[in-house]
Scaffold this motif. Structure first.
Motif: not given
Length: 828
Positions: A813-826
């Protein structure tokens, strides 16, 4: 799991290049290379430079930035060649394109080459302590308890056991909270505070595949200033760096001081440093600084090292530091010792030209790239550089497996205790074996001469006596400059009940024997020091105070419950009394104790449900009185204790009166809000049902009950049982739970800290309504998903931490700054 694979050392293969164009330097091509997590990769950068021009080297990443890249890499060079070193982290796994460039000293670019590096996971990773650091200072006037988190990284092991390596102070606990995390908590008693201001918590992490990795955390206890004590305070002279000075280095910044005192110091001085300017330089909050213990230096100086800040060559950063020293004017404890804090100095740390690691054998290090050998080995008292034995034989120490600060296993000349602790050539005394609590020497005599501590071991003595005997143990006959020895007294269960750890040539500690009539003495070397010593024991019959029948009531956990307004008790030098009482809503409290001050001065403290101090009374008369407002329902605690080692009997009373009117919601009971001067239920369905300056946020998935919460910006705006939570509708006070980031929740009351309960499948504890990553906790990122801006849990370090069975996935997912991260999301 252990592997026989040798560490990567990638020397790049040079490809033939075309003829140079004039005399402009050329950076020759380099083939793609592989690197492994926690193992140091070395890339040679060949240069054609016929004119012998002076060169500068730089490296950048073509693509998304890598976390902490600068802190685990180094780049050095000469007119003829360069060398790049990289010890990748677990988050660096993947294929990366690096751009190397050579420039003139003024920055004119000559040439550049791209190199592809493929980082693969470690096959044999040992535990690494991410938290805590080397130590911390804890202000007991602000919080009477010492608390810190322990966090371990181990890339190939699902769970790591975190435990004490040596006895903990009495009353201290380490609780494993997760697969690789634990929580330490200790509320020092008055006697422990009086005995020593500095306590070393000896920890270790065990993954079952490697020898346990040791780590020491030095706890420094700060209390209020002392008055009326004889003697002079220490004097501190700052030698270097001075105000505004520019210090250039690629491997850390040395601080040197001189300290003088009329009696001598109790402990080695401490260095506090930070890259953030303190709010008040005249009275800095040292609990917010990094902490380092000074080592003795030549010419009567002390020296400590601020680690490398990862600055590029020529780049600078302002650093703030101060030094502190405590003398040993009070031979019986710390009550009348004097502490001196130097002024705060600001200097500029400048990045130097890296030599690819220039720290020598046994130098303190923060990463392997700082060491000339490329091996920074984890050790209890702090990591040290050791010499590699992968190619040549050892001249000092024995060649064997050593665990680096990054968790890799390397062949090195060690171990640290043997090579750097001066433990060679030592012969134990005739009382051996007495190195453990289970094999002590039975102290049948009052004195022992010509005993010996060898590096890394302890001597234990069992001392028997009668109930109420005052036992005093003294060690002397040694020169601490040749090897500093310390002394601890332990209960039969192995907890520390007293200690003496000064920088003098004598240590002494006392303890009143209880029902068991037994105490153990432990003599040990500071930082694996070795030395000869003499030991003496005195027993003073019936010299101790006799506790009352209400014991044990020395902690909040064992506090006696007040059933009437009156209470009584006896305070002895080695205990406090805790009395608990409960109120059902906001109340006014009056607490008073009466005693004969001529026998012993007693003090009084009132604590909230979370142990935070509400008020204290420390007079010198025959009574102590506290009048305070209790903001909400809950159990509160009265602590009665003696000043220094005072003992006495007392009588006391607690009276409470409910507060029926209010000006703020904080004055109302939990579950109520203040509306037009009256406390009422906080139940709501919309903001219109709440008083002004309150919100009615969504509390969780489904039909979770909603509650009016006062708007806030910090936790102190809320009741002691609440936190200033981040709801999607805004910041508001809400009941504090225990749920971690990403945990399931029925409503916000189940979520710990400032987290709300997102209305996602099964609930999801997280801060909502974030705008930037700065609004989020460590290990979370601000993203917008499912129509909600929230601080979601990263899963790059552990892809299995997401609740897959409940509809979640570890996704990009992209954070609000546009950087891509691996994160726990639905899951989409």
């Amino acid at each position: 799991m252990r592997s026989s694979t040798t560490p990567f050392l990638a020397l790049a293969l040079v490809l033939l290049a075309c003829e140079p164009d004039g005399d402009t330097p050329d950076l020759l091509p380099v083939l793609p290379v592989d690197a492994r997590v926690s193992e140091t990769l070395a890339i040679e950068l060949p240069v054609r430079n016929d004119a012998g021009r002076e060169l500068r080297y730089r490296v950048s990443i073509e693509g998304p930035p890598l976390a902490a890249f600068e802190s685990v890499t180094s780049l050095s060079g000469s007119p003829g060649r360069g060398e790049f070193r990289w010890t990748p982290l677990a988050s660096h796994v993947g294929r990366h394109e690096l751009l190397f460039e050579i420039t003139s000293p003024s920055g004119e670019r000559y040439d550049g080459e791209r190199v592809v590096v493929n980082v693969v996971p470690s096959e044999d990773s040992a535990p690494v302590f991410l938290r805590p650091g080397a130590g911390g200072t804890h202000d007991l006037m602000r919080d009477p308890c010492v608390r810190f988190d322990v966090e371990i990284r181990d890339d190939d092991t699902p769970a790591v056991e975190i435990r004490e390596r040596a006895p903990l102070p009495e009353g201290a606990l380490i609780v494993n909270e997760g697969a690789k995390s634990a929580r330490f908590e200790w509320c020092p008693t008055g006697d422990q505070i009086a005995a020593s201001e500095r306590w070393t918590i000896e920890l270790e992490a065990d993954d079952g595949d490697h020898p346990p990795v040791p780590h020491d955390y030095v706890v420094v206890l700060r209390t209020g200033p002392t008055t009326g004590c004889p003697g002079a305070a220490p004097s501190i002279t700052l030698v270097t760096p001075l105000e505004g000075e520019r210090v250039t280095s690629s491997s850390g910044y040395e601080v040197r001081i001189r300290v003088t005192d009329d009696v001598g110091l109790r402990d080695a001085p401490l260095l506090y440093w930070s890259r953030t300017a303190p709010d008040d330089r005249a009275s800095p909050d040292v609990t917010a600084f990094e902490q380092v213990v000074f080592d003795p230096n030549e010419g009567g100086e002390w020296r400590a090292r601020i680690p490398s800040l990862g600055l590029a060559e020529g780049a600078d950063a302002e650093v703030f530091y101060l030094a502190t020293a405590t003398d040993n004017d009070d031979a019986t404890g710390t009550a009348c010792d004097h502490r001196t804090d130097s002024s705060v100095v600001a200097f500029f740390a400048v990045g130097g030209a890296s030599t690819g690691g220039d720290l020598g054998q046994c130098s303190p290090c923060a990463r392997s790239t700082e060491c000339a050998s490329g091996i920074c080995v984890a050790a209890a008292g702090g990591a040290r550089c050791l010499t590699s034995c992968a190619v040549s034989a050892c001249t000092v120490g024995t060649c064997g497996d050593a665990i680096t600060i990054e968790g890799a296993t390397r062949r090195a000349c060690g171990d640290v205790a043997a090579v750097c602790g001066g433990s060679t050539g030592c012969t134990d005394d005739a009382l051996e074996p007495n190195d453990t609590l289970e094999t002590p020497t039975l102290a049948s005599m009052t004195s022992y001469a010509d005993l010996q501590i060898c590096g890394g071991n302890s001597d234990f003595f069992r001392i028997d006596g009668a109930f109420r005997d005052l036992v005093t143990v003294t060690i002397d006959g040694f020169d601490h400059d040749a090897g500093d020895l310390d002394l601890r007294l332990l209960s039969p269960s192995g907890t520390i009940v007293a200690s003496s750890a000064s920088t003098m040539d004598r240590e002494s500690a006392s303890f009143c024997l209880g029902d068991t009539g037994r105490v153990f003495a432990q003599v040990l070397g500071y930082m694996n020091a070795q030395n000869a010593y003499d030991l003496s024991i005195t027993r003073a019959p019936l010299a101790c105070c006799s506790d009352d029948t209400f014991e044990p009531d020395d902690t909040r956990a064992t506090a006696r419950r007040l059933t009437t307004r009156d209470f009584e008790g006896t305070i002895c030098p080695d205990d406090d009394d805790y009395v608990a009482f409960t109120v059902t809503g906001a109340s006014a409290a009056h607490v008073e104790i009466l005693f004969d001050a001529a026998i012993g001065d007693l003090d009084l403290e009132l604590q909230g449900p979370d142990g935070a101090r509400i008020a204290i009374s420390e007079g010198t008369g025959d009574s102590e009185v506290i009048d305070a407002s209790l903001p909400a329902a809950g159990t509160y605690y009265v602590r009665v204790h003696g000043f220094s080692t005072a003992a006495n009997t007392y009588v006391g009373e607690v009276t409470t009166t409910p507060i029926t009117t209010c000006t703020t919601t904080r004055a109302c009971a939990s579950g109520e809000v203040c509306d037009a001067g009256t406390c009422r239920s906080d139940a709501c369905a919309s903001d219109a049902m709440c008083p002004s300056s309150h919100l009615c946020p969504v509390y969780g998935p489904g039909s979770a009950a909603r509650h009016c919460g006062a708007t806030c910006t910090v936790n102190s705006d809320c009741r002691s049982t609440e936190a200033c939570k981040w709801f999607a509708e805004g910041r508001a006070c809400g009941v504090r739970g225990a749920g971690a980031n990403g945990a399931a929740c029925a409503d916000a009351t189940a979520c710990g800290g400032q987290r709300a309960c997102l209305a996602w499948p099964g609930g999801y504890c997280a801060r909502a309504g974030c705008r930037t990553n700065a609004d989020c906790e460590s290990g979370t990122f601000c993203v917008t998903t499912s129509g909600v801006s929230a601080c979601v849990l990263e899963c790059e370090s552990d892809v299995e931490r997401c609740r897959d069975a409940e509809g979640y996935a570890c996704d990009f997912v992209d954070d609000v700054g546009g950087t891509l991260h691996l994160a726990c999301v639905p899951a989409s």
